[in-house]
Design a protein around this motif. Structure first.
Motif, PDB file in Angstrom:
ATOM      1  N   ILE A  27       0.847  -1.201   0.000  1.00  0.00           N
ATOM      2  CA  ILE A  27       0.000   0.000   0.000  1.00  0.00           C
ATOM      3  C   ILE A  27       0.878   1.246   0.000  1.00  0.00           C
ATOM      4  O   ILE A  27       0.615   2.212  -0.726  1.00  0.00           O
ATOM      5  N   ALA A  28       1.928   1.234   0.816  1.00  0.00           N
ATOM      6  CA  ALA A  28       2.852   2.374   0.853  1.00  0.00           C
ATOM      7  C   ALA A  28       3.502   2.596  -0.501  1.00  0.00           C
ATOM      8  O   ALA A  28       3.625   3.736  -0.979  1.00  0.00           O
ATOM      9  N   ARG A  29       3.927   1.514  -1.124  1.00  0.00           N
ATOM     10  CA  ARG A  29       4.577   1.640  -2.427  1.00  0.00           C
ATOM     11  C   ARG A  29       3.605   2.158  -3.479  1.00  0.00           C
ATOM     12  O   ARG A  29       3.975   2.953  -4.354  1.00  0.00           O
ATOM     13  N   LYS A  30       2.360   1.716  -3.397  1.00  0.00           N
ATOM     14  CA  LYS A  30       1.390   2.181  -4.396  1.00  0.00           C
ATOM     15  C   LYS A  30       1.178   3.680  -4.276  1.00  0.00           C
ATOM     16  O   LYS A  30       1.209   4.399  -5.287  1.00  0.00           O
ATOM     17  N   VAL A  31       0.955   4.189  -3.059  1.00  0.00           N
ATOM     18  CA  VAL A  31       0.677   5.624  -2.938  1.00  0.00           C
ATOM     19  C   VAL A  31       1.889   6.453  -3.345  1.00  0.00           C
ATOM     20  O   VAL A  31       1.742   7.529  -3.935  1.00  0.00           O
ATOM     21  N   MET A  32       3.086   5.957  -3.107  1.00  0.00           N
ATOM     22  CA  MET A  32       4.276   6.669  -3.566  1.00  0.00           C
ATOM     23  C   MET A  32       4.399   6.610  -5.084  1.00  0.00           C
ATOM     24  O   MET A  32       4.592   7.627  -5.765  1.00  0.00           O
ATOM     25  N   ARG A  33       4.228   5.447  -5.652  1.00  0.00           N
ATOM     26  CA  ARG A  33       4.537   5.249  -7.063  1.00  0.00           C
ATOM     27  C   ARG A  33       3.508   5.884  -7.999  1.00  0.00           C
ATOM     28  O   ARG A  33       3.873   6.316  -9.099  1.00  0.00           O
ATOM     29  N   VAL A  34       2.251   5.947  -7.607  1.00  0.00           N
ATOM     30  CA  VAL A  34       1.276   6.580  -8.499  1.00  0.00           C
ATOM     31  C   VAL A  34       1.586   8.069  -8.649  1.00  0.00           C
ATOM     32  O   VAL A  34       1.314   8.665  -9.704  1.00  0.00           O
ATOM     33  N   GLY A  71       8.162   0.014   3.970  1.00  0.00           N
ATOM     34  CA  GLY A  71       7.954   0.031   2.523  1.00  0.00           C
ATOM     35  C   GLY A  71       8.064   1.430   1.947  1.00  0.00           C
ATOM     36  O   GLY A  71       8.653   1.636   0.886  1.00  0.00           O
ATOM     37  N   LEU A  72       7.504   2.396   2.659  1.00  0.00           N
ATOM     38  CA  LEU A  72       7.562   3.785   2.201  1.00  0.00           C
ATOM     39  C   LEU A  72       9.003   4.279   2.179  1.00  0.00           C
ATOM     40  O   LEU A  72       9.448   4.912   1.213  1.00  0.00           O
ATOM     41  N   GLY A  73       9.733   4.000   3.237  1.00  0.00           N
ATOM     42  CA  GLY A  73      11.120   4.444   3.305  1.00  0.00           C
ATOM     43  C   GLY A  73      11.988   3.805   2.237  1.00  0.00           C
ATOM     44  O   GLY A  73      12.856   4.466   1.646  1.00  0.00           O
ATOM     45  N   ALA A  74      11.736   2.518   1.951  1.00  0.00           N
ATOM     46  CA  ALA A  74      12.514   1.833   0.922  1.00  0.00           C
ATOM     47  C   ALA A  74      12.276   2.465  -0.444  1.00  0.00           C
ATOM     48  O   ALA A  74      13.224   2.675  -1.220  1.00  0.00           O
ATOM     49  N   ASP A  75      11.017   2.791  -0.754  1.00  0.00           N
ATOM     50  CA  ASP A  75      10.739   3.422  -2.038  1.00  0.00           C
ATOM     51  C   ASP A  75      11.276   4.853  -2.095  1.00  0.00           C
ATOM     52  O   ASP A  75      11.755   5.301  -3.140  1.00  0.00           O
ATOM     53  N   ALA A  76      11.186   5.578  -0.990  1.00  0.00           N
ATOM     54  CA  ALA A  76      11.727   6.935  -0.953  1.00  0.00           C
ATOM     55  C   ALA A  76      13.215   6.924  -1.279  1.00  0.00           C
ATOM     56  O   ALA A  76      13.715   7.778  -2.033  1.00  0.00           O
ATOM     57  N   ASP A  77      13.928   5.945  -0.731  1.00  0.00           N
ATOM     58  CA  ASP A  77      15.359   5.823  -1.016  1.00  0.00           C
ATOM     59  C   ASP A  77      15.603   5.382  -2.458  1.00  0.00           C
ATOM     60  O   ASP A  77      16.453   5.940  -3.165  1.00  0.00           O
ATOM     61  N   PHE A  78      14.864   4.386  -2.900  1.00  0.00           N
ATOM     62  CA  PHE A  78      15.105   3.804  -4.222  1.00  0.00           C
ATOM     63  C   PHE A  78      14.860   4.817  -5.327  1.00  0.00           C
ATOM     64  O   PHE A  78      15.620   4.892  -6.306  1.00  0.00           O
ATOM     65  N   TYR A  79      13.790   5.606  -5.199  1.00  0.00           N
ATOM     66  CA  TYR A  79      13.425   6.548  -6.252  1.00  0.00           C
ATOM     67  C   TYR A  79      13.962   7.951  -6.012  1.00  0.00           C
ATOM     68  O   TYR A  79      13.709   8.849  -6.816  1.00  0.00           O
ATOM     69  N   GLY A  80      14.713   8.152  -4.939  1.00  0.00           N
ATOM     70  CA  GLY A  80      15.265   9.472  -4.672  1.00  0.00           C
ATOM     71  C   GLY A  80      14.200  10.511  -4.406  1.00  0.00           C
ATOM     72  O   GLY A  80      14.313  11.656  -4.855  1.00  0.00           O
ATOM     73  N   CYS A  81      13.166  10.121  -3.655  1.00  0.00           N
ATOM     74  CA  CYS A  81      12.054  11.025  -3.351  1.00  0.00           C
ATOM     75  C   CYS A  81      11.843  11.041  -1.831  1.00  0.00           C
ATOM     76  O   CYS A  81      10.982  10.322  -1.309  1.00  0.00           O
ATOM     77  N   PRO A  82      12.623  11.838  -1.092  1.00  0.00           N
ATOM     78  CA  PRO A  82      12.574  11.792   0.371  1.00  0.00           C
ATOM     79  C   PRO A  82      11.231  12.262   0.927  1.00  0.00           C
ATOM     80  O   PRO A  82      10.587  13.156   0.376  1.00  0.00           O
ATOM     81  N   ILE A  83      10.834  11.653   2.030  1.00  0.00           N
ATOM     82  CA  ILE A  83       9.660  12.106   2.768  1.00  0.00           C
ATOM     83  C   ILE A  83      10.051  13.348   3.559  1.00  0.00           C
ATOM     84  O   ILE A  83      10.986  13.323   4.363  1.00  0.00           O
ATOM     85  N   LEU A  84       9.310  14.447   3.330  1.00  0.00           N
ATOM     86  CA  LEU A  84       9.672  15.732   3.935  1.00  0.00           C
ATOM     87  C   LEU A  84       8.704  16.170   5.031  1.00  0.00           C
ATOM     88  O   LEU A  84       8.971  17.143   5.731  1.00  0.00           O
ATOM     89  N   GLY A  85       7.585  15.467   5.172  1.00  0.00           N
ATOM     90  CA  GLY A  85       6.606  15.838   6.189  1.00  0.00           C
ATOM     91  C   GLY A  85       5.230  15.376   5.776  1.00  0.00           C
ATOM     92  O   GLY A  85       5.072  14.513   4.910  1.00  0.00           O
ATOM     93  N   GLY A 103       8.231  14.615 -17.469  1.00  0.00           N
ATOM     94  CA  GLY A 103       9.665  14.753 -17.701  1.00  0.00           C
ATOM     95  C   GLY A 103      10.435  15.207 -16.479  1.00  0.00           C
ATOM     96  O   GLY A 103      11.555  15.713 -16.601  1.00  0.00           O
ATOM     97  N   ALA A 104       9.863  15.016 -15.290  1.00  0.00           N
ATOM     98  CA  ALA A 104      10.455  15.549 -14.059  1.00  0.00           C
ATOM     99  C   ALA A 104      11.208  14.479 -13.284  1.00  0.00           C
ATOM    100  O   ALA A 104      10.909  13.280 -13.377  1.00  0.00           O
ATOM    101  N   ARG A 105      12.157  14.926 -12.487  1.00  0.00           N
ATOM    102  CA  ARG A 105      12.805  14.041 -11.511  1.00  0.00           C
ATOM    103  C   ARG A 105      12.299  14.413 -10.120  1.00  0.00           C
ATOM    104  O   ARG A 105      12.029  15.581  -9.831  1.00  0.00           O
ATOM    105  N   PRO A 106      12.157  13.434  -9.227  1.00  0.00           N
ATOM    106  CA  PRO A 106      11.595  13.711  -7.903  1.00  0.00           C
ATOM    107  C   PRO A 106      12.526  14.557  -7.041  1.00  0.00           C
ATOM    108  O   PRO A 106      13.757  14.435  -7.111  1.00  0.00           O
TER     109      PRO A 106
END
Length: 332
Positions: free
Chosen positions: A66-73, A109-123, A82-85
């Protein structure tokens, strides 16, 4: 997602989210807001998608999925532009029966995807709800100034392309809903696993962002269904087009399900949850785009062409129009 000293929410944030919000911009989740410095000579790209239990995922799905889905969509939307996170804000509305073990798996799961895709959780924010589990991410990205890929840029006499394969996730959902139906009853375990995984885990096409910036006239991610989403893009651009059904790329798993139940082809074309990229490319740019996409590890397929006349036609192998009951999923 600011932690207020000594409260239960402070403990909750400290346990589940502060360990994964390690980017300096998040300020340790100890402030009312994050601070983000845009890269030089770039435009900011902002997007927001929500997922709701019983609508976008099954309540019993693994929390990490579920965490990965909300991040990835959300990352899929950035890719289409054409953007980078750069980072993301997360809002959670949690039923009171959510357990600590569930939250640990979700945040991992959320933290793993944030690291993998270079999209840090900021708040973000956390609240309780009497309704279904609801999650929303606001994602921030960057494109070189003036290089944003709009939905509105298609023009007549361009190629319509799509990345990856279409229909796997929609078929995975249908299998979850009715595994005994003819299209799935005789499929082997590996084939079913492929379809189920594509529904659980979208694959945002971020590596395609550079090729889109360099060559695409228009682009959007395919979230609600290929035919309906391409129709939306062309309508927004003030033109129309045609899609050749036989050219739509299908995985081996999707082909097996459709061979067993041909009616599932319409599901594949309109069911949604693909999170592939649809784009229009000037014909002079097509070869360069396809080469760049392949070099990025994301194969793309020409499935049609644009025209001045409005509307979108779907043509069968004989060139005759195909009629669909609906073009895509719609919430309303």
């Amino acid at each position: 997602m600011v932690a207020d000293g000594g409260s239960g929410e402070d403990e909750f944030i400290g346990r589940f989210f502060r360990p994964i919000a390690t980017d300096a911009a998040a300020r340790g989740l100890l402030d009312d807001a994050a601070i983000l410095t845009p890269p030089a000579d770039c435009d900011l790209v902002l997007t927001k998608d929500a997922v709701v239990a019983g609508v976008h995922f099954f309540p019993e799905d693994p929390p990490a999925s579920i965490a990965r889905k909300v991040m990835r969509v959300n990352l899929s939307d950035l890719a289409a532009k054409g953007a980078r996170p750069l980072g993301a804000l997360l809002a959670l509305a949690l039923p009171r029966d959510v357990t600590g073990a569930w939250m640990e798996a979700f945040s991992a799961g959320l933290g793993a995807d944030a690291d993998f895709y270079g999209c840090p959780i900021l708040g973000g924010d956390t609240v309780h709800t009497p309704g279904p589990l609801t999650l929303s991410i606001t994602a921030f990205g960057a494109v070189p100034r003036g290089r944003f890929v709009p939905r509105t840029g298609a023009r007549p006499d361009q190629a319509i392309i799509v990345s990856g394969t279409i229909g796997d996730a929609a078929l995975g959902l249908q299998w979850r809903l009715d595994p005994a139906r003819p299209g799935f009853a005789r499929l082997d375990a590996d084939t079913i696993a492929h379809l189920a995984d594509r529904y659980l885990h979208p694959r945002p096409r971020l590596p395609l962002a550079g090729a889109l910036r360099d060559h695409a006239a228009a682009g959007m991610d395919v979230s609600d269904g290929l035919i309906g989403d391409v129709a939306k893009m062309l309508s927004a651009s003030g033109c129309g087009g045609r899609i050749f059904a036989a050219r739509v790329p299908l995985s081996t798993a999707a082909r097996a399900a459709i061979a067993a139940e041909p009616a599932l082809f319409a599901t594949a074309l309109t069911g949604g949850d693909d999170y592939e990229i649809a784009a229009t490319i000037p014909f002079a740019e097509v070869d360069a785009f396809l080469a760049a996409a392949l070099a990025a590890g994301v194969p793309c397929t020409i499935i049609g062409e644009t025209r001045a006349q409005s509307g979108l036609d779907l043509l069968d192998p004989a060139g005759d129009p195909m009629v669909l009951e609906r073009l895509s999923f719609s919430h309303f």
